[in-house]
Design an enzyme around this catalytic site. Sequence first.
Site, PDB file in Angstrom:
ATOM      1  CD1 TRP A 187      -2.915   1.719   0.669  1.00  0.00           C
ATOM      2  CD2 TRP A 187      -1.443   2.467   2.036  1.00  0.00           C
ATOM      3  NE1 TRP A 187      -3.207   2.722   1.018  1.00  0.00           N
ATOM      4  CE2 TRP A 187      -2.242   3.504   1.648  1.00  0.00           C
ATOM      5  CE3 TRP A 187      -0.154   2.730   2.703  1.00  0.00           C
ATOM      6  CZ2 TRP A 187      -2.296   4.663   2.365  1.00  0.00           C
ATOM      7  CZ3 TRP A 187      -0.110   4.052   3.441  1.00  0.00           C
ATOM      8  CH2 TRP A 187      -1.163   5.142   3.383  1.00  0.00           C
ATOM      9  CD  GLU A 228      -4.838  -1.481   1.769  1.00  0.00           C
ATOM     10  OE1 GLU A 228      -5.380  -1.458   2.514  1.00  0.00           O
ATOM     11  OE2 GLU A 228      -3.496  -2.035   2.133  1.00  0.00           O
ATOM     12  CE  LYS A 230      -6.245   6.298   2.703  1.00  0.00           C
ATOM     13  NZ  LYS A 230      -6.771   5.556   3.872  1.00  0.00           N
ATOM     14  CG  ASP A 261      -8.850  -0.999   4.052  1.00  0.00           C
ATOM     15  OD1 ASP A 261      -9.835  -0.605   4.591  1.00  0.00           O
ATOM     16  OD2 ASP A 261      -7.707  -1.159   4.665  1.00  0.00           O
ATOM     17  CG  HIS A 264      -8.746   1.691   1.766  1.00  0.00           C
ATOM     18  ND1 HIS A 264      -7.472   1.481   1.482  1.00  0.00           N
ATOM     19  CD2 HIS A 264      -8.654   2.312   3.055  1.00  0.00           C
ATOM     20  CE1 HIS A 264      -6.439   1.530   2.484  1.00  0.00           C
ATOM     21  NE2 HIS A 264      -7.353   2.276   3.541  1.00  0.00           N
ATOM     22  CG  HIS A 288      -6.257  -4.552   5.211  1.00  0.00           C
ATOM     23  ND1 HIS A 288      -5.345  -3.602   5.046  1.00  0.00           N
ATOM     24  CD2 HIS A 288      -5.389  -5.885   5.191  1.00  0.00           C
ATOM     25  CE1 HIS A 288      -4.151  -4.279   5.036  1.00  0.00           C
ATOM     26  NE2 HIS A 288      -4.405  -5.537   5.011  1.00  0.00           N
ATOM     27  CG  ASP A 296     -10.409   7.436  10.676  1.00  0.00           C
ATOM     28  OD1 ASP A 296      -9.600   6.667  10.027  1.00  0.00           O
ATOM     29  OD2 ASP A 296     -10.040   7.880  11.797  1.00  0.00           O
ATOM     30  CG  ASP A 298      -7.347   2.852   9.243  1.00  0.00           C
ATOM     31  OD1 ASP A 298      -7.533   1.675   8.631  1.00  0.00           O
ATOM     32  OD2 ASP A 298      -6.844   3.718   8.838  1.00  0.00           O
ATOM     33  CG  ASP A 328      -5.843  -1.504   8.115  1.00  0.00           C
ATOM     34  OD1 ASP A 328      -5.157  -1.020   9.297  1.00  0.00           O
ATOM     35  OD2 ASP A 328      -5.581  -0.970   7.065  1.00  0.00           O
TER      36      ASP A 328
END
Length: 423
Positions: A187, A228, A230, A261, A264, A288, A296, A298, A328
């Site tokens: 990433w 990965e 985003k 993810d 993302h 993930h 945000d 995470d 993650d």
Amino acid sequence: MTTTQRIQTAYELAKQQYAELGIDTDAVLNEVNSVPISVHCWQGDDVRGFENPDQELSGGIQATGNYPGRARTAVELRQDLDQAFRLIPGKKRLNLHAMYLESDQPVSRDKIKPEHFTNWVEWAKKTDTGLDFNPSCFSHPLSEDGMTLAHPDEKIRQFWVDHCIASRKVSESFGRALGTPSVMNIWVPDGMKDVPFDRLAPRQRLMDSLDKIIAEPIDERYHKDAVESKLFGIGAEAYTVGSNEFYMGYATSRNILLCLDAGHFHPTEVISDKISACSLYVKEFLLHVTRPIRWDSDHVVLLDEETQAIANEIVRHKLYDRVNIGLDFFDASINRIAAWVIGTRNTRKALLKAMLEPQQQLKDAEDTRDYTTRLAMMEETRSMPWAAVWDYYCMVNDVPVGLEWLKDVKDYEQTVLATREAN
């Protein structure tokens, strides 16, 4: 009635109820226990690593909060992981970043070697834990302007290429030492804060860099490459080089793993729906699992609808051999060990609930277009006694049932974490 008797009795009643739907709960417990979940190391120290204790986060990485007890050394981090793992049932792996190396002397990221992770491998052997890996293409002087593998400066770009090549060697060494392939995820934060004129050239540079990184074949018995995407990040609000379309095309054309993810993508997108679609073109995935809130991505994983939907897709389509489940998230506003335990247990709970679905009946109803029965069964099974099965699963795996694990975390906080702040 003792607690053990109560759990056993509740399980036997649940077992009978599920048996009426053709579900063998004993078989389910064996199955759910064997699915590995790769726990991320960076929840324990706020993504700082051990290159430089004063290192500032950058490259779209941000941990908020200052809860006491952050791991300051690899020894402390492994100690915290041991504590967390005692409270989490099922097969586990550990996902490491390159900047979690251990060395008496500073090591440039393009010069990392397997020997810098010897202690992690020894720990993994003792705990029967597989290891996964990531290059650390952020929080570094050469990533400060928001570009790494797509950087227009050839020397800077080469530095990050060399870092990723070195990381592949580390990843391969994990697989050879532990007898289970290490999934290495690439990433990068590359992007632009404002609208670019040329969106193509950075993607051409990123593609060229990735081709150089994976040029040397590595036996997949020891190492697997993943990429990965985003949507955007801090400093890359207008343009992200490694978009979903870029990486899906790259993973498909290069026959490597695609990392999805959960945080993302646009807030109205979910990765659970992407798994089946991408499975037609991508041979293997890395997930993930995380929880997005607005921009945000995470936050600690909840047992929410999307987490459950992700687990359902894996289980319904028997994708265990094609999907690698990783976590993650990093939250420095709460006890970091509790965050690990909550997020990992929730992911395991979602897998268990998915395995307790009456899959054949649901498929038969759908195939015969009996959508009334399909909906009725889906909704009624939500209130089936899966929690009794979960409690029994925890008990037979010798991990705390219910909130009992929180007492262990609080005791550890008082006896171990508090001393770190005092010293």
